[in-house]
Design a protein around this motif. Structure first.
Motif, PDB file in Angstrom:
ATOM      1  N   PRO A 172       2.499  18.095   0.200  1.00 18.38           N
ATOM      2  CA  PRO A 172       2.039  18.665   1.276  1.00 18.38           C
ATOM      3  C   PRO A 172       2.559  17.780   2.304  1.00 18.38           C
ATOM      4  CG  PRO A 172       0.305  17.550  -0.395  1.00 18.38           C
ATOM      5  CD  PRO A 172       1.475  18.003  -0.741  1.00 18.38           C
ATOM      6  N   SER A 173       2.717  17.484   3.753  1.00 17.60           N
ATOM      7  CA  SER A 173       3.748  17.234   4.655  1.00 17.60           C
ATOM      8  C   SER A 173       3.487  15.532   4.625  1.00 17.60           C
ATOM      9  CB  SER A 173       4.477  17.908   5.227  1.00 17.60           C
ATOM     10  OG  SER A 173       3.325  18.112   6.644  1.00 17.60           O
ATOM     11  N   GLY A 174       1.908  15.720   5.203  1.00 14.11           N
ATOM     12  CA  GLY A 174       1.328  14.268   5.666  1.00 14.11           C
ATOM     13  C   GLY A 174       0.039  14.104   5.067  1.00 14.11           C
ATOM     14  N   GLY A 175      -0.345  12.645   4.917  1.00 17.39           N
ATOM     15  CA  GLY A 175      -1.537  12.437   4.129  1.00 17.39           C
ATOM     16  C   GLY A 175      -2.653  12.407   4.819  1.00 17.39           C
ATOM     17  N   HIS A 176      -3.285  11.844   4.093  1.00 19.88           N
ATOM     18  CA  HIS A 176      -5.223  11.751   5.128  1.00 19.88           C
ATOM     19  C   HIS A 176      -5.302  10.938   6.022  1.00 19.88           C
ATOM     20  CE1 HIS A 176      -6.023  10.140   0.737  1.00 19.88           C
ATOM     21  NE2 HIS A 176      -6.536   9.769   1.358  1.00 19.88           N
ATOM     22  N   ARG A 218      14.945  21.827 -16.722  1.00 28.03           N
ATOM     23  CA  ARG A 218      14.022  20.854 -16.823  1.00 28.03           C
ATOM     24  C   ARG A 218      12.344  20.955 -15.635  1.00 28.03           C
ATOM     25  NH1 ARG A 218      10.932  18.356 -13.047  1.00 28.03           N
ATOM     26  NH2 ARG A 218      11.796  19.121 -11.195  1.00 28.03           N
ATOM     27  N   ALA A 219      11.823  20.849 -15.907  1.00 29.30           N
ATOM     28  CA  ALA A 219      10.715  22.125 -15.574  1.00 29.30           C
ATOM     29  C   ALA A 219       9.127  20.930 -16.235  1.00 29.30           C
ATOM     30  CB  ALA A 219      10.348  23.840 -15.844  1.00 29.30           C
ATOM     31  N   GLU A 220       8.350  20.968 -14.835  1.00 34.12           N
ATOM     32  CA  GLU A 220       6.931  20.742 -15.337  1.00 34.12           C
ATOM     33  C   GLU A 220       5.865  21.518 -15.133  1.00 34.12           C
ATOM     34  OE1 GLU A 220       5.566  16.814 -13.429  1.00 34.12           O
ATOM     35  OE2 GLU A 220       8.210  17.125 -13.927  1.00 34.12           O
ATOM     36  N   ALA A 221       5.146  21.652 -15.417  1.00 32.12           N
ATOM     37  CA  ALA A 221       3.624  22.070 -14.937  1.00 32.12           C
ATOM     38  C   ALA A 221       2.417  20.961 -14.287  1.00 32.12           C
ATOM     39  CB  ALA A 221       2.737  22.593 -15.816  1.00 32.12           C
ATOM     40  N   PHE A 222       2.258  21.110 -13.409  1.00 33.24           N
ATOM     41  CA  PHE A 222       1.103  20.579 -12.708  1.00 33.24           C
ATOM     42  C   PHE A 222      -0.076  21.676 -12.074  1.00 33.24           C
ATOM     43  CE2 PHE A 222       4.620  20.776  -9.102  1.00 33.24           C
ATOM     44  CZ  PHE A 222       4.420  21.010  -8.321  1.00 33.24           C
ATOM     45  N   GLY A 223      -1.067  20.355 -11.851  1.00 32.38           N
ATOM     46  CA  GLY A 223      -1.939  21.610 -11.031  1.00 32.38           C
ATOM     47  C   GLY A 223      -2.488  21.182  -9.315  1.00 32.38           C
ATOM     48  N   GLY A 224      -0.870  21.318  -8.913  1.00 34.93           N
ATOM     49  CA  GLY A 224      -1.465  21.151  -7.240  1.00 34.93           C
ATOM     50  C   GLY A 224      -1.338  20.145  -6.318  1.00 34.93           C
ATOM     51  N   TYR A 225      -1.598  19.529  -5.618  1.00 29.03           N
ATOM     52  CA  TYR A 225      -1.017  18.351  -4.921  1.00 29.03           C
ATOM     53  C   TYR A 225      -3.337  17.744  -4.504  1.00 29.03           C
ATOM     54  CZ  TYR A 225       2.861  18.423  -4.847  1.00 29.03           C
ATOM     55  OH  TYR A 225       4.529  18.350  -5.782  1.00 29.03           O
ATOM     56  N   PRO A 226      -3.719  17.070  -4.366  1.00 28.04           N
ATOM     57  CA  PRO A 226      -4.738  16.172  -4.013  1.00 28.04           C
ATOM     58  C   PRO A 226      -5.190  16.755  -2.699  1.00 28.04           C
ATOM     59  CG  PRO A 226      -3.480  14.006  -5.688  1.00 28.04           C
ATOM     60  CD  PRO A 226      -2.370  15.012  -5.220  1.00 28.04           C
ATOM     61  N   ASP A 227      -4.268  17.112  -1.667  1.00 32.00           N
ATOM     62  CA  ASP A 227      -4.320  17.184  -0.463  1.00 32.00           C
ATOM     63  C   ASP A 227      -3.968  18.549  -0.317  1.00 32.00           C
ATOM     64  OD1 ASP A 227      -5.570  14.887  -0.001  1.00 32.00           O
ATOM     65  OD2 ASP A 227      -4.832  13.738   1.949  1.00 32.00           O
ATOM     66  N   GLY A 228      -3.718  18.893  -0.823  1.00 32.13           N
ATOM     67  CA  GLY A 228      -2.934  20.023  -1.002  1.00 32.13           C
ATOM     68  C   GLY A 228      -3.511  21.848  -1.156  1.00 32.13           C
ATOM     69  N   HIS A 275       0.968  -1.454  -0.347  1.00 30.47           N
ATOM     70  CA  HIS A 275       0.152   0.223  -0.013  1.00 30.47           C
ATOM     71  C   HIS A 275       0.510   1.557   0.734  1.00 30.47           C
ATOM     72  CE1 HIS A 275      -3.738  -2.283   0.288  1.00 30.47           C
ATOM     73  NE2 HIS A 275      -3.142  -3.474   1.154  1.00 30.47           N
ATOM     74  N   TYR A 276       2.496   1.378  -0.411  1.00 29.95           N
ATOM     75  CA  TYR A 276       2.695   2.390  -0.813  1.00 29.95           C
ATOM     76  C   TYR A 276       2.834   3.773  -1.210  1.00 29.95           C
ATOM     77  CZ  TYR A 276       6.409   4.852  -0.136  1.00 29.95           C
ATOM     78  OH  TYR A 276       7.691   6.712  -0.311  1.00 29.95           O
ATOM     79  N   ALA A 277       2.351   3.057  -2.397  1.00 29.15           N
ATOM     80  CA  ALA A 277       1.573   4.263  -3.532  1.00 29.15           C
ATOM     81  C   ALA A 277       0.053   4.679  -3.021  1.00 29.15           C
ATOM     82  CB  ALA A 277       1.798   3.374  -5.619  1.00 29.15           C
ATOM     83  N   GLU A 278      -0.852   3.935  -2.459  1.00 30.44           N
ATOM     84  CA  GLU A 278      -1.968   3.980  -2.198  1.00 30.44           C
ATOM     85  C   GLU A 278      -1.529   5.083  -1.224  1.00 30.44           C
ATOM     86  OE1 GLU A 278      -5.559   2.024   0.495  1.00 30.44           O
ATOM     87  OE2 GLU A 278      -4.521   1.052  -1.110  1.00 30.44           O
ATOM     88  N   ASN A 279      -0.895   4.943   0.124  1.00 26.85           N
ATOM     89  CA  ASN A 279      -0.675   5.441   1.178  1.00 26.85           C
ATOM     90  C   ASN A 279       0.541   7.123   0.553  1.00 26.85           C
ATOM     91  OD1 ASN A 279      -2.150   4.118   3.029  1.00 26.85           O
ATOM     92  ND2 ASN A 279       0.240   2.828   3.572  1.00 26.85           N
ATOM     93  N   HIS A 280       1.344   6.649  -0.209  1.00 27.84           N
ATOM     94  CA  HIS A 280       1.777   7.991  -0.048  1.00 27.84           C
ATOM     95  C   HIS A 280       1.117   8.714  -1.754  1.00 27.84           C
ATOM     96  CE1 HIS A 280       4.047   6.252   2.213  1.00 27.84           C
ATOM     97  NE2 HIS A 280       4.611   7.331   2.417  1.00 27.84           N
ATOM     98  N   GLY A 281      -0.121   8.630  -2.054  1.00 23.74           N
ATOM     99  CA  GLY A 281      -0.771   9.733  -2.997  1.00 23.74           C
ATOM    100  C   GLY A 281      -0.451  10.823  -2.957  1.00 23.74           C
ATOM    101  N   PHE A 282      -0.754  11.476  -1.901  1.00 25.36           N
ATOM    102  CA  PHE A 282      -1.166  12.659  -1.708  1.00 25.36           C
ATOM    103  C   PHE A 282      -0.148  13.326  -2.140  1.00 25.36           C
ATOM    104  CE2 PHE A 282       1.145  10.723   1.846  1.00 25.36           C
ATOM    105  CZ  PHE A 282       1.827  12.279   2.508  1.00 25.36           C
TER     106      PHE A 282
END
Length: 196
Positions: free
Chosen positions: A192-196, A176-186, A84-91
C-alpha cells in the motif's frame, strides 16, 4: 416540615447536562489501566475460544522446525516517547503465512526458484523472460508482474487466494523469493502507498 421550592431550568441546560455526562468518561482509559487487569482476570466463558498465535509445523522438505513468533516486549511508559516509525509504517510489513498456508507458500517459492534458476545461469535477466517462465508455471498472466531491478529482475505473483503472494528478485548471484499473505491495509499483493 419540608419546604418545596420550584427551580427554574434555563432552556438548553438539560441537553447540555446530558452531553457533559455522556462525554465525561470517554477516552480516559489507557492500556494498562485497572480495567485491563479486570478484563484479563475474568474467566473465558465455556465454548468461547480466544485468539492465539497460529501454530506452525515442519513442512515437507523443510530441514528444521519453524521458529516460534516472539511477543513484543511491553513498552516502558516512564521513559522518553518511543520512536513511532515502525508503528506508523506497519502497514507496509507483509503478513506472514502460518500453518498449511505457510507450507503451500514454501512449496510455491521452491517451484518459482527452480523454474527461474536456468534463466539465472544463462544470464537472462529480461523481465519478459521471467514473466513468461512464471506464467508457464500456471500462474495467471494478469497476476504476474516482472520488472527491471538494477542489474536483475524483480517479480511479484498474486496467487489470488485470500491474498497469497510470492515476491522476489533474480540477479547474477542468486534467486530470492518469499511467500506472504498480503498487507494489513491492502487488498492484494501490492504494497500500500499510504497507511491508515
Amino acid at each position: 416540615m419540608t419546604i418545596w421550592r420550584k427551580t427554574r431550568v434555563l432552556p438548553g441546560m438539560l441537553p447540555l447536562a446530558v452531553v457533559v455526562l455522556l462525554t465525561a468518561g470517554c477516552g480516559t482509559q489507557r492500556a494498562g489501566d485497572a480495567g485491563d487487569a479486570y478484563r484479563s482476570a475474568r474467566p473465558t466463558p465455556t465454548g468461547v475460544t480466544t485468539p492465539s498465535t497460529p501454530a506452525d509445523f515442519r513442512c515437507p522438505g523443510e530441514s528444521s522446525a519453524p521458529s516460534a513468533p516472539t511477543a513484543p516486549a511491553p513498552q516502558d511508559r516512564t521513559g522518553p516517547p518511543a520512536d513511532h516509525y515502525a508503528e506508523n509504517h506497519g502497514f507496509r510489513v507483509p503478513i506472514p503465512l502460518h500453518g498449511r498456508n505457510r507450507c503451500d507458500g514454501l512449496a510455491g517459492v521452491g517451484r518459482v526458484k527452480g523454474a527461474l534458476e536456468p534463466l539465472r545461469r544463462r544470464g537472462d535477466f529480461a523481465p519478459d523472460s521471467v514473466r513468461g517462465t512464471l506464467i508457464g508455471l500456471g500462474y495467471s498472466a494478469e497476476r504476474v508482474r516482472a520488472y527491471q531491478n538494477g542489474s536483475g529482475v524483480g517479480f511479484l505473483i498474486d496467487i489470488g487466494a485470500s491474498p497469497w503472494c510470492v515476491e522476489g528478485t533474480m540477479s547474477g548471484d542468486s534467486t530470492r523469493a518469499e511467500a506472504f499473505g498480503g498487507y494489513p491495509d491492502g487488498a492484494d499483493c501490492e504494497p500500500p502507498s499510504g497507511g491508515h
